[in-house]
Design a protein around this motif. Structure first.
Motif, PDB file in Angstrom:
ATOM      1  N   VAL A   2      91.762  46.407  26.922  1.00 22.86           N
ATOM      2  CA  VAL A   2      92.355  46.423  25.587  1.00 22.86           C
ATOM      3  C   VAL A   2      91.501  47.316  24.698  1.00 22.86           C
ATOM      4  O   VAL A   2      90.280  47.186  24.665  1.00 22.86           O
ATOM      5  CB  VAL A   2      92.434  44.996  24.995  1.00 22.86           C
ATOM      6  N   LEU A   4      91.174  48.987  20.718  1.00 24.70           N
ATOM      7  CA  LEU A   4      91.608  48.905  19.326  1.00 24.70           C
ATOM      8  C   LEU A   4      91.176  50.164  18.589  1.00 24.70           C
ATOM      9  O   LEU A   4      90.018  50.586  18.699  1.00 24.70           O
ATOM     10  CB  LEU A   4      90.998  47.680  18.652  1.00 24.70           C
ATOM     11  N   CYS A  13      96.612  48.608  18.839  1.00 22.25           N
ATOM     12  CA  CYS A  13      96.055  47.905  19.985  1.00 22.25           C
ATOM     13  C   CYS A  13      96.778  48.415  21.232  1.00 22.25           C
ATOM     14  O   CYS A  13      97.987  48.301  21.337  1.00 22.25           O
ATOM     15  CB  CYS A  13      96.249  46.398  19.845  1.00 22.25           C
ATOM     16  N   THR A  31      94.363  43.013   9.553  1.00 22.84           N
ATOM     17  CA  THR A  31      94.114  41.573   9.474  1.00 22.84           C
ATOM     18  C   THR A  31      94.743  40.784  10.617  1.00 22.84           C
ATOM     19  O   THR A  31      94.456  39.603  10.773  1.00 22.84           O
ATOM     20  CB  THR A  31      94.639  41.012   8.141  1.00 22.84           C
ATOM     21  N   GLU A  32      95.594  41.412  11.429  1.00 18.12           N
ATOM     22  CA  GLU A  32      96.305  40.720  12.502  1.00 18.12           C
ATOM     23  C   GLU A  32      95.824  41.139  13.888  1.00 18.12           C
ATOM     24  O   GLU A  32      96.617  41.324  14.809  1.00 18.12           O
ATOM     25  CB  GLU A  32      97.810  40.977  12.378  1.00 18.12           C
ATOM     26  N   ARG A  33      94.531  41.254  14.063  1.00 14.95           N
ATOM     27  CA  ARG A  33      93.969  41.738  15.332  1.00 14.95           C
ATOM     28  C   ARG A  33      94.406  40.898  16.535  1.00 14.95           C
ATOM     29  O   ARG A  33      94.879  41.440  17.535  1.00 14.95           O
ATOM     30  CB  ARG A  33      92.443  41.746  15.241  1.00 14.95           C
ATOM     31  N   THR A  34      94.267  39.587  16.456  1.00 12.89           N
ATOM     32  CA  THR A  34      94.603  38.747  17.615  1.00 12.89           C
ATOM     33  C   THR A  34      96.097  38.789  17.907  1.00 12.89           C
ATOM     34  O   THR A  34      96.496  38.787  19.073  1.00 12.89           O
ATOM     35  CB  THR A  34      94.147  37.292  17.403  1.00 12.89           C
ATOM     36  N   GLY A  35      96.913  38.846  16.881  1.00 15.36           N
ATOM     37  CA  GLY A  35      98.355  38.940  17.080  1.00 15.36           C
ATOM     38  C   GLY A  35      98.743  40.244  17.753  1.00 15.36           C
ATOM     39  O   GLY A  35      99.596  40.260  18.638  1.00 15.36           O
ATOM     40  N   GLU A  37      96.830  42.046  19.729  1.00 15.57           N
ATOM     41  CA  GLU A  37      96.386  41.969  21.121  1.00 15.57           C
ATOM     42  C   GLU A  37      97.391  41.175  21.952  1.00 15.57           C
ATOM     43  O   GLU A  37      97.757  41.585  23.056  1.00 15.57           O
ATOM     44  CB  GLU A  37      95.008  41.321  21.215  1.00 15.57           C
ATOM     45  N   ARG A  38      97.844  40.063  21.416  1.00 16.47           N
ATOM     46  CA  ARG A  38      98.806  39.217  22.127  1.00 16.47           C
ATOM     47  C   ARG A  38     100.112  39.980  22.391  1.00 16.47           C
ATOM     48  O   ARG A  38     100.670  39.935  23.495  1.00 16.47           O
ATOM     49  CB  ARG A  38      99.069  37.946  21.326  1.00 16.47           C
TER      50      ARG A  38
END
Length: 51
Positions: A2, A4, A13, A31-35, A37-38
């Motif tokens: 992954v 970024l 991402c 602000t939505e890094r994890t989202g 990635e998902r």
């Protein structure tokens, strides 16, 4: 893998399947890094399933 990449207020991402080189990406706010990635990983899984 992954990766970024930040461009101002946006984040890209990219999820890459190393063995095949298939890539999927998602773009959104920093602000939505994890989202992001998902989403990128889910898109990669769908791309691999269709091969």
């Amino acid at each position: 893998m992954v990766e970024l990449t930040r461009n101002g207020a946006y984040l890209k991402c990219s999820a890459v399947h190393v063995a095949t080189g298939v890539e999927a990406s998602a773009i959104g706010p920093v602000t939505e890094r994890t989202g992001l990635e998902r989403i990128a990983i889910a898109k990669l899984k769908r791309a691999l399933a269709s091969r």
